[in-house]
Design a protein around this motif. Structure first.
Motif, PDB file in Angstrom:
ATOM      1  N   MET A  69       0.854  -1.188   0.000  1.00 20.99           N
ATOM      2  CA  MET A  69       0.000   0.000   0.000  1.00 20.99           C
ATOM      3  C   MET A  69       0.889   1.237   0.000  1.00 20.99           C
ATOM      4  N   GLY A  70       0.648   2.137  -0.957  1.00 23.16           N
ATOM      5  CA  GLY A  70       1.459   3.344  -1.052  1.00 23.16           C
ATOM      6  C   GLY A  70       0.611   4.561  -1.361  1.00 23.16           C
ATOM      7  N   VAL A  71       1.284   5.680  -1.550  1.00 25.63           N
ATOM      8  CA  VAL A  71       0.576   6.913  -1.925  1.00 25.63           C
ATOM      9  C   VAL A  71       1.300   7.567  -3.096  1.00 25.63           C
ATOM     10  N   LYS A  72       0.523   8.181  -3.994  1.00 22.11           N
ATOM     11  CA  LYS A  72       1.123   8.927  -5.093  1.00 22.11           C
ATOM     12  C   LYS A  72       1.793  10.180  -4.520  1.00 22.11           C
ATOM     13  N   LYS A  73       3.028  10.397  -4.945  1.00 26.04           N
ATOM     14  CA  LYS A  73       3.829  11.481  -4.366  1.00 26.04           C
ATOM     15  C   LYS A  73       3.201  12.854  -4.620  1.00 26.04           C
ATOM     16  N   ASP A  74       2.608  13.036  -5.802  1.00 22.31           N
ATOM     17  CA  ASP A  74       2.089  14.374  -6.136  1.00 22.31           C
ATOM     18  C   ASP A  74       0.734  14.673  -5.531  1.00 22.31           C
ATOM     19  N   ILE A 108       5.321   6.590  -6.735  1.00 25.76           N
ATOM     20  CA  ILE A 108       4.549   6.090  -5.592  1.00 25.76           C
ATOM     21  C   ILE A 108       5.506   5.842  -4.434  1.00 25.76           C
ATOM     22  N   GLU A 109       5.113   6.298  -3.239  1.00 26.15           N
ATOM     23  CA  GLU A 109       5.943   6.100  -2.050  1.00 26.15           C
ATOM     24  C   GLU A 109       5.298   5.084  -1.114  1.00 26.15           C
ATOM     25  N   THR A 116      10.431   3.613  -2.926  1.00 26.10           N
ATOM     26  CA  THR A 116       9.800   4.487  -3.921  1.00 26.10           C
ATOM     27  C   THR A 116       9.743   3.754  -5.255  1.00 26.10           C
ATOM     28  N   GLY A 117       8.600   3.885  -5.957  1.00 27.49           N
ATOM     29  CA  GLY A 117       8.454   3.236  -7.257  1.00 27.49           C
ATOM     30  C   GLY A 117       8.028   4.235  -8.318  1.00 27.49           C
ATOM     31  N   THR A 118       8.619   4.112  -9.517  1.00 28.24           N
ATOM     32  CA  THR A 118       8.244   4.970 -10.640  1.00 28.24           C
ATOM     33  C   THR A 118       7.700   4.105 -11.772  1.00 28.24           C
ATOM     34  N   VAL A 119       6.500   4.443 -12.261  1.00 26.88           N
ATOM     35  CA  VAL A 119       5.892   3.698 -13.370  1.00 26.88           C
ATOM     36  C   VAL A 119       6.655   4.034 -14.650  1.00 26.88           C
ATOM     37  N   GLU A 131       9.804   0.694 -11.545  1.00 21.78           N
ATOM     38  CA  GLU A 131      11.205   0.666 -11.144  1.00 21.78           C
ATOM     39  C   GLU A 131      11.306   1.191  -9.719  1.00 21.78           C
ATOM     40  N   PHE A 132      11.857   0.361  -8.826  1.00 27.37           N
ATOM     41  CA  PHE A 132      11.905   0.704  -7.403  1.00 27.37           C
ATOM     42  C   PHE A 132      13.268   1.272  -7.007  1.00 27.37           C
ATOM     43  N   GLU A 133      13.237   2.199  -6.058  1.00 27.50           N
ATOM     44  CA  GLU A 133      14.458   2.736  -5.454  1.00 27.50           C
ATOM     45  C   GLU A 133      14.369   2.528  -3.952  1.00 27.50           C
ATOM     46  N   PHE A 134      15.495   2.102  -3.354  1.00 30.04           N
ATOM     47  CA  PHE A 134      15.508   1.800  -1.930  1.00 30.04           C
ATOM     48  C   PHE A 134      16.956   1.699  -1.457  1.00 30.04           C
ATOM     49  N   ASP A 135      17.139   1.817  -0.151  1.00 32.35           N
ATOM     50  CA  ASP A 135      18.440   1.567   0.463  1.00 32.35           C
ATOM     51  C   ASP A 135      18.354   0.232   1.198  1.00 32.35           C
ATOM     52  N   GLY A 136      19.340  -0.629   0.969  1.00 34.94           N
ATOM     53  CA  GLY A 136      19.344  -1.913   1.662  1.00 34.94           C
ATOM     54  C   GLY A 136      18.936  -3.058   0.765  1.00 34.94           C
TER      55      GLY A 136
END
Length: 341
Positions: A69-74, A108-109, A116-119, A131-136
């Motif tokens: 479950m996430g939320v749109k950043k904008d 999406i966060e 964080t994911g970008t469509v 495409e996901f971005e994350f640390d770890g």
């Protein structure tokens, strides 16, 4: 062949909402595919139907907590994502709800920015490439933020996520459990091995395509989604030697069935193999490897009912389902089991 030929009536109250305390105490309907004879047992009795030298094929896939479950950043709009297929270390094909709000470029966060994911693309049936971005480590983040993707007919909350996992689950990657295997305990498997039954372990990562409703009236026009499978040399050798010795190959679940049937040649010989399969098994199919099947009770008009009908005959299968309804068996993922011998 009409999809309506695979319909049966199921009272809502027979859909199992929770797993049993003891996995192996579920009921077991035994169907003789030649005579149509039906016997009622418990799952722990399965050992009585297995002979020394037989081989059980188990799917070692592991369900990942694929619902996020996430939320749109904008806009802050709530978005639900289901991870379907891993494309690379950081890229997944996903089912997104509501999809219309997530166009290419949408960010999406999840977990307040932990992930964080970008469509990046929109593909077949509106699925999104994200495409996901994350640390770890992605799997550790998923464990923290994700939940198990239970089928929509299960409305209860799962208290212990391991109950939607087989005791032999090993290889991460499924969006749904290979549910026929949920009935086994480690103790029962040890007793089965002690009896001289071989265990061949394969992998097929279960996607939602397995459960996708058949939307065409002519069954033969339905197209299955592809799923990744893997057969090791060890598993291939066990299965080949079982067949060479005149013993039975018994698949635990429709996913194991689709794996061995996809990996074999026309004579039923298996080699070490991995790849993608969209095999669709329905009446008329000639099995090359499988002799018997342990499975659950499946949704009306589903491809899974069609698969078991290919093995035992549509009339015998639907009669067995009617008998199971009459005897108040529990249906679907957390339900009771069936052995087609």
């Amino acid at each position: 062949m009409d999809v309506k030929d695979f319909r049966y009536d199921l009272p809502q109250e027979l859909i199992a909402q929770d797993p049993l305390e003891d996995r192996s105490s579920s009921r077991l309907l035994v169907l003789d595919k030649d005579t149509g004879e039906i016997t009622h047992k418990h799952f722990y009795d399965i050992i009585d139907y297995l002979d020394e030298g037989d081989c059980l094929v188990l799917n070692e896939t592991k369900v990942i907590p694929a619902r996020l479950m996430g939320v749109k950043k904008d806009t802050g709009a709530v978005v639900e994502i289901l991870l379907l297929k891993r494309k690379s270390k950081t890229v997944w094909e996903c089912l997104v709800k509501p999809g219309k709000k997530c166009r290419v470029g949408a960010v999406i966060e999840f977990g307040e920015g932990l992930l964080t994911g970008t469509v990046s693309d929109i593909v077949e049936e509106g699925n999104r490439i994200i495409e996901f971005e994350f640390d770890g480590i992605f799997e550790e983040i998923l464990d923290k933020l994700g939940t198990m993707p239970l089928p929509p007919y299960i409305t209860h909350t799962l208290k212990d996520r391991n109950r939607y996992q087989t005791v032999y689950a090993k290889n991460d990657g499924s969006a749904a459990a290979p549910t026929a295997g949920l009935h086994f305990t480690k103790e029962l498997l040890k007793d089965i091995e002690d009896k001289g039954v071989k265990l061949a372990k394969v992998t097929l990562h279960v996607g939602l395509g397995t459960f996708r409703p058949v939307k065409v009236s002519d069954v033969r026009q339905h197209h299955m989604h592809s799923e990744f499978f893997q057969v090791s040399k060890e598993a291939a050798d066990i299965i080949n030697s079982t067949r060479a010795n005149g013993k039975r190959v018994i698949c635990v679940g429709t996913t194991s069935t689709r794996t061995v049937e996809s990996a074999s040649d026309d004579k039923g010989y298996l080699k070490e193999k991995s790849g993608w399969t969209d095999i669709f098994i329905y009446p008329g199919y000639k099995f090359k490897v499988l002799d018997a099947l342990i499975t659950n009770f499946h949704l009306p008009e589903s491809t899974l009912v069609m698969l078991v009908s290919a093995l035992a005959g549509r009339e015998k299968v639907l009669h067995a389902y009617e008998e199971a309804v009459k005897e108040k068996y529990r249906f679907f993922s957390f339900g009771d089991a069936m052995f087609i011998k």
